[in-house]
Design a protein around this motif. Structure first.
Motif, PDB file in Angstrom:
ATOM      1  N   UNK A  63       0.841  -1.207   0.000  1.00  0.00           N
ATOM      2  CA  UNK A  63       0.000   0.000   0.000  1.00  0.00           C
ATOM      3  C   UNK A  63       0.871   1.249   0.000  1.00  0.00           C
ATOM      4  N   UNK A  64       0.592   2.114  -0.946  1.00  0.00           N
ATOM      5  CA  UNK A  64       1.392   3.325  -1.128  1.00  0.00           C
ATOM      6  C   UNK A  64       0.809   4.459  -0.289  1.00  0.00           C
ATOM      7  N   UNK A  65       1.705   5.209   0.353  1.00  0.00           N
ATOM      8  CA  UNK A  65       1.275   6.348   1.158  1.00  0.00           C
ATOM      9  C   UNK A  65       1.971   7.614   0.714  1.00  0.00           C
ATOM     10  N   UNK A  66       1.296   8.748   0.864  1.00  0.00           N
ATOM     11  CA  UNK A  66       1.856  10.037   0.453  1.00  0.00           C
ATOM     12  C   UNK A  66       1.880  10.997   1.637  1.00  0.00           C
ATOM     13  N   UNK A  67       3.032  11.645   1.813  1.00  0.00           N
ATOM     14  CA  UNK A  67       3.187  12.666   2.852  1.00  0.00           C
ATOM     15  C   UNK A  67       3.411  13.999   2.150  1.00  0.00           C
ATOM     16  N   UNK A  68       2.380  14.854   2.054  1.00  0.00           N
ATOM     17  CA  UNK A  68       2.532  16.153   1.389  1.00  0.00           C
ATOM     18  C   UNK A  68       3.630  16.980   2.050  1.00  0.00           C
ATOM     19  N   UNK A  69       4.285  17.834   1.269  1.00  0.00           N
ATOM     20  CA  UNK A  69       5.388  18.639   1.778  1.00  0.00           C
ATOM     21  C   UNK A  69       5.006  19.398   3.039  1.00  0.00           C
ATOM     22  N   UNK A  70       3.790  19.965   3.072  1.00  0.00           N
ATOM     23  CA  UNK A  70       3.385  20.765   4.226  1.00  0.00           C
ATOM     24  C   UNK A  70       3.187  19.917   5.489  1.00  0.00           C
ATOM     25  N   UNK A  71       3.103  18.603   5.328  1.00  0.00           N
ATOM     26  CA  UNK A  71       2.968  17.698   6.476  1.00  0.00           C
ATOM     27  C   UNK A  71       4.225  16.869   6.714  1.00  0.00           C
ATOM     28  N   UNK A  72       5.305  17.229   6.017  1.00  0.00           N
ATOM     29  CA  UNK A  72       6.519  16.408   6.066  1.00  0.00           C
ATOM     30  C   UNK A  72       7.520  16.856   7.127  1.00  0.00           C
ATOM     31  N   UNK A  73       7.355  18.086   7.633  1.00  0.00           N
ATOM     32  CA  UNK A  73       8.339  18.621   8.566  1.00  0.00           C
ATOM     33  C   UNK A  73       9.521  19.248   7.854  1.00  0.00           C
ATOM     34  N   UNK A  74       9.505  19.210   6.519  1.00  0.00           N
ATOM     35  CA  UNK A  74      10.555  19.837   5.701  1.00  0.00           C
ATOM     36  C   UNK A  74      10.046  21.175   5.184  1.00  0.00           C
ATOM     37  N   UNK A  75      10.929  22.155   5.156  1.00  0.00           N
ATOM     38  CA  UNK A  75      10.528  23.490   4.708  1.00  0.00           C
ATOM     39  C   UNK A  75      10.483  23.618   3.196  1.00  0.00           C
ATOM     40  N   UNK A  76      11.218  22.761   2.504  1.00  0.00           N
ATOM     41  CA  UNK A  76      11.279  22.868   1.051  1.00  0.00           C
ATOM     42  C   UNK A  76      11.626  21.505   0.451  1.00  0.00           C
ATOM     43  N   UNK A  77      11.646  21.448  -0.867  1.00  0.00           N
ATOM     44  CA  UNK A  77      11.894  20.191  -1.564  1.00  0.00           C
ATOM     45  C   UNK A  77      13.304  19.662  -1.290  1.00  0.00           C
ATOM     46  N   UNK A  78      14.269  20.584  -1.101  1.00  0.00           N
ATOM     47  CA  UNK A  78      15.645  20.163  -0.820  1.00  0.00           C
ATOM     48  C   UNK A  78      15.721  19.410   0.514  1.00  0.00           C
ATOM     49  N   UNK A  79      15.012  19.919   1.525  1.00  0.00           N
ATOM     50  CA  UNK A  79      15.001  19.245   2.826  1.00  0.00           C
ATOM     51  C   UNK A  79      14.254  17.921   2.743  1.00  0.00           C
ATOM     52  N   UNK A  80      13.204  17.879   1.922  1.00  0.00           N
ATOM     53  CA  UNK A  80      12.456  16.636   1.751  1.00  0.00           C
ATOM     54  C   UNK A  80      13.342  15.571   1.111  1.00  0.00           C
ATOM     55  N   UNK A  81      14.176  15.983   0.176  1.00  0.00           N
ATOM     56  CA  UNK A  81      15.088  15.039  -0.480  1.00  0.00           C
ATOM     57  C   UNK A  81      16.057  14.415   0.520  1.00  0.00           C
ATOM     58  N   UNK A  82      16.452  15.184   1.524  1.00  0.00           N
ATOM     59  CA  UNK A  82      17.388  14.669   2.518  1.00  0.00           C
ATOM     60  C   UNK A  82      16.792  13.502   3.308  1.00  0.00           C
TER      61      UNK A  82
END
Length: 272
Positions: A63-82
């Protein structure tokens, strides 16, 4: 190839006793987490765009799950990549059984964990910190929803040339809580404080004017660091006629031992 059951005649077979197994343990896990407002963990395996927004991707079984950026704890896509490849915590926000997907919030999970941690954490305690990011001089770690920064001088005794060689993301570090400031939401911890200080015991094994074999543990503008034993590094000046690199084995002569400053000064005699 079709996945049809082979039809053969079997003595004692009764069709009504054959029940199809429709129980899905992965969906049971998701339902339970949603119903009980509990936290799940899974590796962030990728980033996809959904409704024109970047989302971190996690998997619970098939089962695939999605965590939107605004709910990820990351401020931007660069932090999400980390965070990709890392084990992340999250809470289930909603799900689509027919679509075999769910939406989750890492922020909600971190807030939940932090609230519990603030109630329990005290100065002097020894706890586990999980390294999340490591650079040349600092480790960013998690201690239950609270991010702490551990500087290089609080990791271990002795000279550390490059922290990224000693600590990796995901490593579990035993740390001592040095300070708790709930008003400012800051916690200071030290991994070094949980380890035995080799000083002054090490001074019994080294004597001024004697010579010992060590290994170059770092090369700086002002000199060479020579590791004599775990947690004990001596400083030697550069030689005019020879340069050294990290890992070289050398013979050093002890020039001075300062117990108060926990320092040993040496001179490199030769490469061995």
């Amino acid at each position: 190839m079709s996945d049809q059951m082979l039809q053969i005649l079997i003595e004692g077979f009764q069709d009504e006793k054959l029940e199809e197994n429709k129980y899905d343990e992965h969906w049971q896990k998701i339902y339970s987490a949603y119903q009980n407002n509990s936290i799940l963990q899974a590796h962030l395996v990728g980033i996809e765009t959904k409704l024109n927004k970047p989302c971190g991707v996690v998997q619970i079984g098939h089962i695939r799950g999605y965590i939107p950026l605004e709910y990820s704890g990351a401020d931007n896509i660069q932090e999400l990549r980390k965070l990709t490849g890392e084990l992340v915590a999250f809470k289930i926000i909603n799900y689509d059984r027919d679509g075999e997907v769910f939406t989750a919030s890492r922020t909600a999970a971190l807030e939940h964990m932090a609230n519990v941690t603030w109630k329990r954490i005290k100065e002097g305690q020894t706890i586990i910190a999980v390294a999340r990011e490591v650079d040349f001089s600092e480790v960013k770690a998690d201690i239950g929803g609270i991010q702490v920064k551990i500087p290089i001088n609080e990791i271990d005794y002795g000279w550390i040339d490059d922290l990224t060689e000693k600590v990796k993301p995901g490593d579990h570090l035993r740390v001592k809580v040095l300070e708790v400031n709930e008003q400012e939401k800051k916690v200071k911890v030290s991994a070094k404080a949980t380890k035995k200080n080799p000083w002054p015991d090490c001074t019994r094994r080294y004597h001024v004017h004697s010579e010992y074999v060590g290994k170059i543990s770092g090369v700086e503008e002002y000199g060479n660091f020579v590791n004599l034993e775990p947690g004990v590094d001596a400083l030697a000046p550069h030689l005019r006629w020879e340069k050294f690199k990290k890992g070289d084995r050398v013979l050093v002569r002890i020039l001075k031992i300062d117990v108060k400053k926990e320092q040993i000064r040496v001179r490199i005699v030769k490469k061995v």
